[in-house]
Design an enzyme around this catalytic site. Sequence first.
Site, short mmCIF file in Angstrom:
data_model
loop_
_atom_site.label_atom_id
_atom_site.label_comp_id
_atom_site.label_asym_id
_atom_site.label_seq_id
_atom_site.Cartn_x
_atom_site.Cartn_y
_atom_site.Cartn_z
N SER A 121 4.03 -8.49 8.27
CA SER A 121 2.44 -8.12 7.86
C SER A 121 1.79 -9.41 7.24
O SER A 121 0.60 -9.23 6.66
CB SER A 121 2.59 -6.78 6.86
OG SER A 121 3.69 -7.28 5.71
N HIS A 142 3.25 -4.20 13.57
CA HIS A 142 3.68 -4.04 12.30
C HIS A 142 4.03 -2.61 11.92
O HIS A 142 3.27 -1.60 12.15
CB HIS A 142 2.63 -4.37 11.41
CG HIS A 142 2.85 -4.32 9.82
ND1 HIS A 142 1.96 -3.91 8.97
CD2 HIS A 142 3.88 -4.49 9.26
CE1 HIS A 142 2.50 -3.73 7.75
NE2 HIS A 142 3.54 -4.31 7.89
N GLU A 154 0.25 -1.36 13.22
CA GLU A 154 -0.84 -2.05 13.26
C GLU A 154 -0.42 -3.17 14.53
O GLU A 154 0.51 -3.82 14.35
CB GLU A 154 -1.11 -2.92 11.89
CG GLU A 154 -1.70 -1.95 10.92
CD GLU A 154 -1.70 -2.52 9.54
OE1 GLU A 154 -2.85 -2.22 8.90
OE2 GLU A 154 -0.97 -3.41 9.16
N ASN A 193 -2.01 -2.89 4.30
CA ASN A 193 -1.83 -3.75 3.03
C ASN A 193 -2.71 -4.52 2.14
O ASN A 193 -2.57 -4.62 0.90
CB ASN A 193 -0.81 -5.01 3.56
CG ASN A 193 0.72 -4.48 3.84
OD1 ASN A 193 1.04 -3.31 3.65
ND2 ASN A 193 1.51 -5.37 4.37
N1 3HC Z 1 14.03 6.97 5.69
C1 3HC Z 1 13.98 7.81 6.47
N2 3HC Z 1 13.43 9.12 6.47
C2 3HC Z 1 12.90 9.37 5.17
C3 3HC Z 1 13.09 8.47 4.01
C4 3HC Z 1 13.55 7.31 4.41
N3 3HC Z 1 13.69 6.15 3.62
N4 3HC Z 1 12.63 8.84 2.88
C5 3HC Z 1 11.91 10.18 3.45
N5 3HC Z 1 12.25 10.45 4.71
C6 3HC Z 1 11.95 11.72 5.43
C7 3HC Z 1 12.93 12.98 4.82
O1 3HC Z 1 13.92 13.04 5.64
C8 3HC Z 1 11.87 13.97 5.16
O2 3HC Z 1 11.89 14.38 6.52
P1 3HC Z 1 11.73 15.87 6.85
O3 3HC Z 1 10.53 16.52 6.12
O4 3HC Z 1 11.42 15.96 8.40
O5 3HC Z 1 12.91 16.59 6.53
C9 3HC Z 1 10.21 13.47 5.15
O6 3HC Z 1 10.77 12.05 5.21
C10 3HC Z 1 9.87 13.77 3.56
O7 3HC Z 1 10.79 13.36 2.74
P2 3HC Z 1 10.97 13.70 0.98
O8 3HC Z 1 10.72 15.49 1.44
O9 3HC Z 1 12.61 13.43 0.69
O10 3HC Z 1 10.00 13.16 0.14
P3 3HC Z 1 8.47 13.16 0.46
O11 3HC Z 1 7.83 14.36 0.94
O12 3HC Z 1 8.07 12.62 -0.96
O13 3HC Z 1 8.34 11.73 1.45
C11 3HC Z 1 7.97 9.50 1.73
C12 3HC Z 1 8.73 10.50 1.20
C13 3HC Z 1 7.91 9.87 3.24
C14 3HC Z 1 8.42 8.25 1.66
C15 3HC Z 1 6.69 9.56 1.21
O14 3HC Z 1 6.75 9.71 -0.14
C16 3HC Z 1 5.56 8.55 1.60
O15 3HC Z 1 4.83 8.84 3.00
N6 3HC Z 1 5.40 7.52 0.67
C17 3HC Z 1 4.54 6.64 0.93
C18 3HC Z 1 5.02 5.45 1.87
C19 3HC Z 1 4.08 4.37 2.36
O16 3HC Z 1 2.76 4.40 1.84
N7 3HC Z 1 4.64 3.55 3.37
C20 3HC Z 1 3.92 2.13 3.50
C21 3HC Z 1 4.55 1.24 2.88
S1 3HC Z 1 3.62 -0.40 2.83
C22 3HC Z 1 4.58 -1.19 4.03
O17 3HC Z 1 5.75 -0.68 4.78
C23 3HC Z 1 4.04 -2.03 4.86
C24 3HC Z 1 4.82 -3.50 4.57
O18 3HC Z 1 4.39 -4.48 5.23
C25 3HC Z 1 5.05 -3.90 3.00
#
Ligand code: 3HC
Length: 287
Positions: A121, A142, A154, A193
């Site tokens: 990214s 990405h 992306e 990002n």
């Molecule tokens: N790996 C795989 N699956 C996961 C997981 C993980 N680490 N964390 C959660 N899940 C799954 C769960 O199994 C669950 O699936 P289901 O509903 O089908 O059973 C689903 O995601 C929802 O999980 P939870 O109910 O435990 O928890 P949340 O509802 O809080 O969801 C989350 C967790 C999906 C991580 C949510 O909090 C979220 O969307 N957070 C924001 C994540 C985000 O912004 N990511 C982008 C980061 S930036 C990036 O990556 C770019 C890089 O360049 C830095």
Amino acid sequence: MTEVKKIAVIGSGAMGRQIGMVAALGGFDAVVQDISADAVSQAEQAMKEWVDGRVAKGRLDAGQADAAWSRLRFTTDLREAVGDADLVIEAATEKLDIKRRVFAQIDELAPGHAILTTNSSTYGSSSVADATKRPEKVCNMHFFNPALVMKAVEVVRHPDTSDDTVDTVMAVARQMGKLPVLLNKEIPGFIANRLMGALRSEAIDLFEQGIASLEDIDVAAKSALGHPMGPFELMDLVGIDVTYLIREATFDMTGDEREKPHPLITEKYEAGEFGRKTGKGWYSYAD
Ligand code: 3HC
């Protein structure tokens, strides 16, 4: 469009392992490669636990799980991984010298028709394309953490990326069940990002000035803005090391002082407090 049947993912960290599984679930033959045998076996184990959990929760049927496993392999052998790949996704560490070395090697080993992408990214693919003899077949692809869940991909073209490469990568992302977005021009941080970085900077400033606790800032992001996680929770998920390396690299590329990692991020990076993966970041994690 280039026909894609086999996908090789380079790097078995948090992103690489999940991208490999996403590819297998999308019906592709997939292989995840890493140089360390330990890293590869940890990645395979983590994916086994994830698949078992999905099956136990009724989100994936046992037949789909078996089919995905029959299409997914883990290896330390780069030649074996990319030798018959149609598409390679590099998800190695965010260090340009490592990425350039990997791209030069993949270029030697992969078939001539293969498209080579980077999950970076930070670095636009032009910064690795010139390490290959096929710059028109190189672009960014990405994914977001956790890649098994987040729908966005992306796709970023550099000036020499061909239309065939872009169309193929967009189509592959869709077959993986993702919602790809296309950037026609390279820009550090791409779209998501940059948006996240603006929020993170504000959040750290508010915390540093003592306006509110980090817990309350996270609560406000979730309860006022509807974000699934607060900015501090998200940094702990993504990795404070990843955040630090992205900011450093962006500063190196742009010379813009505002891109430098915040001193509190640097402090945590130097203390090895990377977030969930080390048990401590902004928050502490029991296990
Ligand atoms: N790996 C795989 N699956 C996961 C997981 C993980 N680490 N964390 C959660 N899940 C799954 C769960 O199994 C669950 O699936 P289901 O509903 O089908 O059973 C689903 O995601 C929802 O999980 P939870 O109910 O435990 O928890 P949340 O509802 O809080 O969801 C989350 C967790 C999906 C991580 C949510 O909090 C979220 O969307 N957070 C924001 C994540 C985000 O912004 N990511 C982008 C980061 S930036 C990036 O990556 C770019 C890089 O360049 C830095």
